[in-house]
Design a protein around this motif. Sequence first.
Motif, mmCIF file in Angstrom:
data_model
loop_
_atom_site.group_PDB
_atom_site.id
_atom_site.type_symbol
_atom_site.label_atom_id
_atom_site.label_comp_id
_atom_site.label_asym_id
_atom_site.label_seq_id
_atom_site.Cartn_x
_atom_site.Cartn_y
_atom_site.Cartn_z
ATOM 1 N N SER A 1 43.477 62.306 37.862
ATOM 2 C CA SER A 1 43.409 62.300 39.323
ATOM 3 C C SER A 1 42.005 62.094 39.849
ATOM 4 O O SER A 1 41.821 61.714 40.992
ATOM 5 N N LEU A 2 40.982 62.338 39.026
ATOM 6 C CA LEU A 2 39.628 62.197 39.553
ATOM 7 C C LEU A 2 38.902 60.990 38.996
ATOM 8 O O LEU A 2 37.681 60.984 38.900
ATOM 9 N N ASN A 3 39.627 59.970 38.613
ATOM 10 C CA ASN A 3 38.956 58.804 38.058
ATOM 11 C C ASN A 3 38.152 58.054 39.109
ATOM 12 O O ASN A 3 38.403 58.133 40.288
ATOM 13 N N HIS A 4 37.205 57.286 38.637
ATOM 14 C CA HIS A 4 36.258 56.591 39.501
ATOM 15 C C HIS A 4 36.925 55.455 40.271
ATOM 16 O O HIS A 4 37.942 54.926 39.846
ATOM 17 N N ASN A 5 36.311 55.083 41.363
ATOM 18 C CA ASN A 5 36.854 54.042 42.232
ATOM 19 C C ASN A 5 37.077 52.718 41.515
ATOM 20 O O ASN A 5 38.019 51.974 41.808
ATOM 21 N N SER A 6 36.231 52.386 40.528
ATOM 22 C CA SER A 6 36.401 51.103 39.834
ATOM 23 C C SER A 6 37.706 51.094 39.038
ATOM 24 O O SER A 6 38.396 50.072 38.969
ATOM 25 N N ILE A 7 38.066 52.235 38.454
ATOM 26 C CA ILE A 7 39.317 52.305 37.706
ATOM 27 C C ILE A 7 40.496 52.197 38.665
ATOM 28 O O ILE A 7 41.487 51.499 38.390
ATOM 29 N N VAL A 8 40.370 52.851 39.814
ATOM 30 C CA VAL A 8 41.458 52.786 40.798
ATOM 31 C C VAL A 8 41.661 51.346 41.254
ATOM 32 O O VAL A 8 42.786 50.850 41.334
ATOM 33 N N ASN A 9 40.556 50.649 41.514
ATOM 34 C CA ASN A 9 40.663 49.250 41.925
ATOM 35 C C ASN A 9 41.273 48.386 40.844
ATOM 36 O O ASN A 9 42.093 47.510 41.099
ATOM 37 N N GLY A 10 40.846 48.605 39.602
ATOM 38 C CA GLY A 10 41.392 47.828 38.496
ATOM 39 C C GLY A 10 42.879 48.078 38.334
ATOM 40 O O GLY A 10 43.665 47.146 38.134
ATOM 41 N N ALA A 11 43.287 49.347 38.460
ATOM 42 C CA ALA A 11 44.701 49.666 38.301
ATOM 43 C C ALA A 11 45.517 49.019 39.415
ATOM 44 O O ALA A 11 46.593 48.470 39.180
ATOM 45 N N ARG A 12 44.976 49.053 40.643
ATOM 46 C CA ARG A 12 45.709 48.420 41.752
ATOM 47 C C ARG A 12 45.767 46.927 41.572
ATOM 48 O O ARG A 12 46.767 46.285 41.853
ATOM 49 N N GLY A 13 44.682 46.339 41.095
ATOM 50 C CA GLY A 13 44.650 44.888 40.934
ATOM 51 C C GLY A 13 45.565 44.397 39.834
ATOM 52 O O GLY A 13 45.925 43.218 39.803
ATOM 53 N N SER A 14 45.948 45.270 38.903
ATOM 54 C CA SER A 14 46.739 44.794 37.778
ATOM 55 C C SER A 14 48.193 44.614 38.131
ATOM 56 O O SER A 14 48.888 43.845 37.490
ATOM 57 N N GLY A 15 48.685 45.327 39.137
ATOM 58 C CA GLY A 15 50.094 45.193 39.478
ATOM 59 C C GLY A 15 50.990 46.149 38.728
ATOM 60 O O GLY A 15 52.193 46.165 38.931
ATOM 61 N N ALA A 16 50.424 46.966 37.846
ATOM 62 C CA ALA A 16 51.261 47.915 37.106
ATOM 63 C C ALA A 16 51.504 49.146 37.975
ATOM 64 O O ALA A 16 50.813 49.378 38.951
ATOM 65 N N THR A 17 52.501 49.945 37.578
ATOM 66 C CA THR A 17 52.766 51.186 38.307
ATOM 67 C C THR A 17 51.730 52.211 37.895
ATOM 68 O O THR A 17 51.338 52.270 36.737
ATOM 69 N N VAL A 18 51.282 53.000 38.842
ATOM 70 C CA VAL A 18 50.247 53.975 38.533
ATOM 71 C C VAL A 18 50.780 55.372 38.765
ATOM 72 O O VAL A 18 51.362 55.646 39.801
#
Lengths: 485, 503
Positions: free
Chosen positions: B193-210
Amino acid sequence: MDMALPVVNATAAVLARVSAAFNAPLARAVVFGVHIDGHLVVEGLLIAVIVFQLTRKSYKPPKKPLSEKEIDELCDEWEPEPLCPPIKEGARIDTPMLESAAGPHTIVDGKEVVNFASANYLGLIGNEKIIDSCVGSLEKYGVGSCGPRGFYGTIDVHLDCEAKIANFLGTPDSILYSYGISTIFSVIPAFCKKGDIIVADEGVHWAVQNGLHLSRSTVVYFKHNDMASLASTLEKLTRGNKRAEKIRRYIVVESIYQNSGQIAPLDEIVKLKEKYRFRVILEESHSFGVLGKSGRGLAEHYGVPIEKIDIITAGMGNALATDGGFCTGSVRVVDHQRLSSSGYVFSASLPPYLASAAVSAVNYLEENPSVLASLRSNIALLHQELSDTPGLEISSHVLSPIVFLKLKKSTGSPATDLDLLETIAERVLKEDSVFIVTSKKSNLDRCKLPIGIRLFVSAGHTESDISTLSSSLKRVSASVLSDYF
Amino acid sequence: MVRLPYVTALTTLFSYGLLFAFGQLRDFFRRILDAHKPSNLKARCPCPRPCSYLPGPIPALVHGPTPPRGAMLQILLARCSVSRPPFLTVDFVAGRTTKTSKCLNLGSYNYLGFAAADEYCTPRVIESLKKYSASTCSVRVDGGNTKLHTELEELAARFVGKPAAILFGMGYVTNSAIIPALIGKGGLIISDSLNHNSIVNGARGSGATVRVFQHNNPAHLEEVLREQIAGGQPRTHRPWKKIIVIVEGIYSMEGELCKLPEAYTYLDEAHSIGAIGKTGRGVCELLGVDPADVDIMMGTFTKSFGSCGGYIAASKEIIHHLKHTCPAHIYATSMSPPAVQQVISAIKVILGEDGTNRGAKKLAQIRENSNFFRSELQKMGFEVLGDNDSPVMPIMLYNPAKIPAFSRECLRQNVAVVTVAFPATPLLLARARICISASHSREDLIKGLEATYSVVMITIQVIELNFMPIWQVISKVGDLVGIKYFPVEQEKSTAVEKLKKIQ
């Protein structure tokens, strides 16, 4: 008259009965000595019915959650896909290794070659003044800045660089980013939110596409560099659409498209933007320092006042021979990004020596505008010499420093096309010591423009370099493509 | 875990509510006053603004580390401009003045002291600058691949303990461009839950479910994993194609170390590489985990190595796949050669391959410094988060008014600290974050205590930085601002007694 009398009698009887019913005293009962009114009975019955219904169990289809054993079985059975697909046979892995600076002449894999693969448009790689300013910065500040801009990562050279660029372009302020591609994919989500409309060219490169995707806005693509298509798209989106008046609307274009070498006609875009009231985001990575009389970019080239373009971004890894990127516009545009742009706030700032290299590069450009003339003459010469290459045709704009050669007739499959072009590039390197590259695509890139050979022309190239390249290219493509045309 | 007293929570919420009300009032007046300005585009649909009630960061200018250690830096204190509309920024430093002051730097990520000019690294960096120039102006797959890049990839892989590695020019881009290349639609990303903004952006950009699991709670992670594998994709219930679990080595805002779970793991060691572990190889070494168990290890060179850029280390197949598909490798300018050389030299120093034992000394120094500092702060009554051995120590502030007060008071006494609030941390949990460096020398601190303990108790006139006792300053400021939430019984002890206790 005879018929009327029974009707009148019947009506009178009904009326009498109704009035009797109304005027009758309310029914009363006496239960255990307590007077109970009639309406209380009705209410009591209703309450009893409600309570009865509530106490009955409602019917839900039975939910059977998975038992622990079933979950264990599912987990054991589950086979994930491998994290990456296996290595394909014969895939080209090795990239050529440079052993010296990437100037017009460089050493690749031990051999000296003429270099047409670096976007070193002004020939600033290896420039003494720039290297001296970098050395000064390195000795004073070290290499990295060790922190984001908000946490003591702002160094005076950053502010100098921002002021210099804003001054050069004639805008009030600018903001520096620490990496070229992160500029555009941080700027777009900072301004475009969910529910906005973005009209973008279909040939924009991956970083712009990523920014559009991250912004979660509605994106509509128009045909590559086709103003008629843009006009009709804008018309379709705004005509009769009352709601469109209230949401933010953007047009995203690149000045010189990396994927094709075309130049966007900014004057027409500005006319359309003013007619339909959109904002323009212009990506100028390859035109900053190249187009325009003094290198100030696309706006100067078309004579459009810079205030008309809302947001300009550019990566500095091309003409300025440094790294990083900047974004400029009005004061509000720039200040907004200082708090809301993720690539600015959450990332370490640009290494100070690169910022001082940028300052020296802009100084050099201001002092030596003749370098632009040599660049332009080189491009014109290359166009002239390559106009009759067998099997390949130039599809980029005559002023673009990226000269894009694509196959005159495609073989039908992009993989075979790429194979042919790579063979040409390899042979040109091996046989004539000229280093050229093809445009490579990632499978995450949704741009459908054809691939080709990309030549980056520099002001540092001499005429003999260009003639070596053209003769070599003509010879090799004639031999490689002889079966295909 | 953070223990938040109820009274503090209530007063913090009230303060934020007040700020919000003022921000709205200001926006309201601005709208009235701006109504007459002709701007048909902007008036109809103004550009989005960040929340006007949130305090912005307090940027200050850095004039460069004073050689030789980089632990001190000069700060140009500029005029504070009045809060500019429409933002209710708490403080903003605009422009520059000639008023500079030398401060002790507790805010920069300079864990091993490579930020300043270093005797081994800098000459080599300058040499590579002269040979390769500041930039290659080309992407890595075209003409941007130099001998230095290949050398660094091999060295980074060897340092971390993996077969191969790939290099990128920016740490943020490493995460946000790699994750889409590894997983796409039909996959599942389980991230802390406390991951960095770059990981959040990468996860959103991938299209996978988070899906998110509770911070650093392996039991909850396992529960989420089992539930997701059994349930399958949402709505269709097809089995997931891949599941990747993303954790960080040290959390930049918490200072805690993670416990590594199973499944395709992606470990982000941005803050821990080079600073943690006996030889600086990161969390795996510290916790005794075999690097082969972690599928993908990511790290950045910005923090411990004093450069820029990031890397991914994994098996040869994965790296090969990434080299052919990752957009950051194919479309982004390759890393600047002098920065590459800096990392190569820094790693060589850490591994001891430069012929000295400076690396080992630095690692021991940072561990000692962090543990010492943390224990001293806790003894004084501050609420300090973070595990032992971690060089990042947040001091909880909570109340929004205390955030700039703490920072400014410390600056007035020539100590530079970083304060963070919403949205980088949860709303109520604002904090000041201290980053310890190997360049901070303990001898200085103790010498300072001896020399000026009495002076500090009465006045705050400190002139020479060498005599600055850091925790005296912080203790005093903590008293002023009122953030000692866990006061120790002997709070009334004077500096002399404290000194005797330390020795």
